[in-house]
Design a protein around this motif. Structure first.
Motif, PDB file in Angstrom:
ATOM      1  N   GLU A   1      18.259 -12.409  -0.914  1.00  0.00           N
ATOM      2  CA  GLU A   1      18.416 -10.973  -0.723  1.00  0.00           C
ATOM      3  C   GLU A   1      17.067 -10.255  -0.779  1.00  0.00           C
ATOM      4  N   ARG A   2      16.196 -10.707  -1.668  1.00  0.00           N
ATOM      5  CA  ARG A   2      14.868 -10.093  -1.787  1.00  0.00           C
ATOM      6  C   ARG A   2      14.021 -10.405  -0.552  1.00  0.00           C
ATOM      7  N   VAL A   3      14.113 -11.635  -0.077  1.00  0.00           N
ATOM      8  CA  VAL A   3      13.374 -12.008   1.127  1.00  0.00           C
ATOM      9  C   VAL A   3      13.897 -11.224   2.334  1.00  0.00           C
ATOM     10  N   LEU A   4      15.201 -11.052   2.413  1.00  0.00           N
ATOM     11  CA  LEU A   4      15.786 -10.254   3.488  1.00  0.00           C
ATOM     12  C   LEU A   4      15.291  -8.817   3.431  1.00  0.00           C
ATOM     13  N   SER A   5      15.147  -8.267   2.233  1.00  0.00           N
ATOM     14  CA  SER A   5      14.636  -6.914   2.068  1.00  0.00           C
ATOM     15  C   SER A   5      13.191  -6.818   2.564  1.00  0.00           C
ATOM     16  N   ILE A   6      12.388  -7.841   2.277  1.00  0.00           N
ATOM     17  CA  ILE A   6      11.010  -7.858   2.770  1.00  0.00           C
ATOM     18  C   ILE A   6      11.004  -7.837   4.299  1.00  0.00           C
ATOM     19  N   TYR A   7      11.816  -8.697   4.889  1.00  0.00           N
ATOM     20  CA  TYR A   7      11.871  -8.795   6.349  1.00  0.00           C
ATOM     21  C   TYR A   7      12.308  -7.471   6.970  1.00  0.00           C
ATOM     22  N   THR A   8      13.346  -6.859   6.402  1.00  0.00           N
ATOM     23  CA  THR A   8      13.861  -5.598   6.937  1.00  0.00           C
ATOM     24  C   THR A   8      12.802  -4.503   6.884  1.00  0.00           C
ATOM     25  N   HIS A   9      12.069  -4.430   5.774  1.00  0.00           N
ATOM     26  CA  HIS A   9      11.030  -3.417   5.639  1.00  0.00           C
ATOM     27  C   HIS A   9       9.898  -3.642   6.638  1.00  0.00           C
ATOM     28  N   LEU A  10       9.505  -4.896   6.825  1.00  0.00           N
ATOM     29  CA  LEU A  10       8.447  -5.188   7.795  1.00  0.00           C
ATOM     30  C   LEU A  10       8.853  -4.721   9.187  1.00  0.00           C
ATOM     31  N   LYS A  11      10.077  -5.040   9.571  1.00  0.00           N
ATOM     32  CA  LYS A  11      10.571  -4.603  10.873  1.00  0.00           C
ATOM     33  C   LYS A  11      10.645  -3.084  10.958  1.00  0.00           C
ATOM     34  N   GLU A  12      10.941  -2.450   9.831  1.00  0.00           N
ATOM     35  CA  GLU A  12      11.069  -1.003   9.794  1.00  0.00           C
ATOM     36  C   GLU A  12       9.713  -0.317   9.941  1.00  0.00           C
ATOM     37  N   PHE A  13       8.677  -0.940   9.410  1.00  0.00           N
ATOM     38  CA  PHE A  13       7.345  -0.345   9.491  1.00  0.00           C
ATOM     39  C   PHE A  13       6.755  -0.412  10.905  1.00  0.00           C
TER      40      PHE A  13
ATOM     41  N   THR B   1      -0.209   4.213   3.430  1.00  0.00           N
ATOM     42  CA  THR B   1      -0.161   4.135   1.965  1.00  0.00           C
ATOM     43  C   THR B   1       1.095   3.408   1.496  1.00  0.00           C
ATOM     44  N   ARG B   2       2.230   3.749   2.089  1.00  0.00           N
ATOM     45  CA  ARG B   2       3.470   3.074   1.705  1.00  0.00           C
ATOM     46  C   ARG B   2       3.458   1.615   2.127  1.00  0.00           C
ATOM     47  N   LEU B   3       2.852   1.326   3.260  1.00  0.00           N
ATOM     48  CA  LEU B   3       2.734  -0.064   3.678  1.00  0.00           C
ATOM     49  C   LEU B   3       1.909  -0.849   2.665  1.00  0.00           C
ATOM     50  N   GLY B   4       0.817  -0.251   2.193  1.00  0.00           N
ATOM     51  CA  GLY B   4      -0.010  -0.919   1.181  1.00  0.00           C
ATOM     52  C   GLY B   4       0.759  -1.178  -0.096  1.00  0.00           C
ATOM     53  N   GLU B   5       1.539  -0.199  -0.554  1.00  0.00           N
ATOM     54  CA  GLU B   5       2.345  -0.374  -1.763  1.00  0.00           C
ATOM     55  C   GLU B   5       3.404  -1.459  -1.556  1.00  0.00           C
ATOM     56  N   PHE B   6       3.995  -1.456  -0.372  1.00  0.00           N
ATOM     57  CA  PHE B   6       5.013  -2.452  -0.046  1.00  0.00           C
ATOM     58  C   PHE B   6       4.411  -3.858  -0.010  1.00  0.00           C
ATOM     59  N   LEU B   7       3.230  -3.999   0.579  1.00  0.00           N
ATOM     60  CA  LEU B   7       2.584  -5.312   0.659  1.00  0.00           C
ATOM     61  C   LEU B   7       2.215  -5.831  -0.730  1.00  0.00           C
ATOM     62  N   SER B   8       1.824  -4.937  -1.618  1.00  0.00           N
ATOM     63  CA  SER B   8       1.520  -5.339  -2.991  1.00  0.00           C
ATOM     64  C   SER B   8       2.762  -5.913  -3.660  1.00  0.00           C
ATOM     65  N   ARG B   9       3.905  -5.272  -3.464  1.00  0.00           N
ATOM     66  CA  ARG B   9       5.161  -5.780  -4.032  1.00  0.00           C
ATOM     67  C   ARG B   9       5.571  -7.081  -3.350  1.00  0.00           C
ATOM     68  N   THR B  10       5.297  -7.180  -2.061  1.00  0.00           N
ATOM     69  CA  THR B  10       5.628  -8.400  -1.322  1.00  0.00           C
ATOM     70  C   THR B  10       4.841  -9.591  -1.849  1.00  0.00           C
ATOM     71  N   VAL B  11       3.554  -9.392  -2.104  1.00  0.00           N
ATOM     72  CA  VAL B  11       2.721 -10.458  -2.659  1.00  0.00           C
ATOM     73  C   VAL B  11       3.297 -10.928  -3.991  1.00  0.00           C
TER      74      VAL B  11
END
Length: 226
Positions: free
Chosen positions: A102-114, A194-204
């Motif tokens: 579910e967490r990986v799916l959330s990462i994928y969905t956000h990437l597509k959304e950005f 900025t939000r992409l940077g915050e999201f990538l930090s959480r993704t890492v």
């Protein structure tokens, strides 16, 4: 039955038993090989897939931080606090889900959304910046990297959930904002980055955690895939 006949019969039984054991051994080896190469989450496949995902996410996290600085520098009279403005039509930087898939799916969905938002920012800055601006190729690169990371995350999801296709998110999960003046475009672009940077930090952090729990190091004395 004489002694010779008994010896011949005994040897025949031994030959059949040896042949059967050998055949069973071959079958067992084939099964083990199939399992080790096809079972998702095996040490080799898992560590390779996640290692590449973590490496790319870390690289993007760093380059996005540098990109935001370049973006702000190229906006003229521009304040950093504008990048923290609350805009509804921009993807969030939070992840959802309780289980690893579910967490990986959330990462994928956000990437597509950005992606569509990054494309819009790129189009706006192409109009606002001179063609020689160093910002323009950086925006193009980060957009491409987001697409590449989405592909890697797809592979990670398939490792966790084999034979289950990763569902595609809606084409426009968050609407692209309507017509904006120049200042609004500058703020919008900085908020997206900025939000992409915050999201990538959480993704890492998320991929590192997943890697540590799914990919076990090989025994001491053997080379590791890390």
């Amino acid at each position: 039955m004489n002694g010779h006949d008994r010896n011949m019969l005994c040897q025949a039984h031994k030959s059949q038993s040896t042949s059967m054991v050998f055949s069973l051994g071959i079958i067992l080896l084939i099964i083990i090989d199939l399992v080790s190469t096809s079972v998702p989450g095996s040490t080799i496949n898992c560590s390779k897939t996640l290692h590449k995902g973590v490496k790319l996410a870390k690289f993007m996290n760093k380059t996005t931080a540098d990109l935001i600085k370049t973006y702000q520098t190229n906006q003229g009279d521009f304040a950093e606090q504008f990048c923290q403005t609350s805009i509804d039509n921009v993807p969030t930087s939070t992840l959802s889900g309780q289980t690893p898939p579910e967490r990986v799916l959330s990462i994928y969905t956000h990437l597509k959304e950005f992606l569509p938002h990054l494309k819009k920012v790129q189009e706006q800055q192409n109009d606002l910046q001179p063609s020689s601006s160093p910002l323009l190729p950086l925006l193009s690169e980060i957009k491409d990297h987001v697409g590449h990371l989405a592909h890697r995350v797809n592979s990670i999801f398939q490792t966790l959930q084999p034979n289950i296709p990763l569902p595609e998110p809606p084409a426009w999960p968050t609407r692209i904002p309507p017509a904006q003046n120049v200042f609004q475009q500058k703020v919008y672009g900085c908020v997206v980055l900025t939000r992409l940077g915050e999201f990538l930090s959480r993704t890492v952090d998320e991929l590192r955690l997943l890697k540590s729990s799914m990919c076990k190091k090989k025994k001491t004395g053997m080379k590791s895939n890390y």
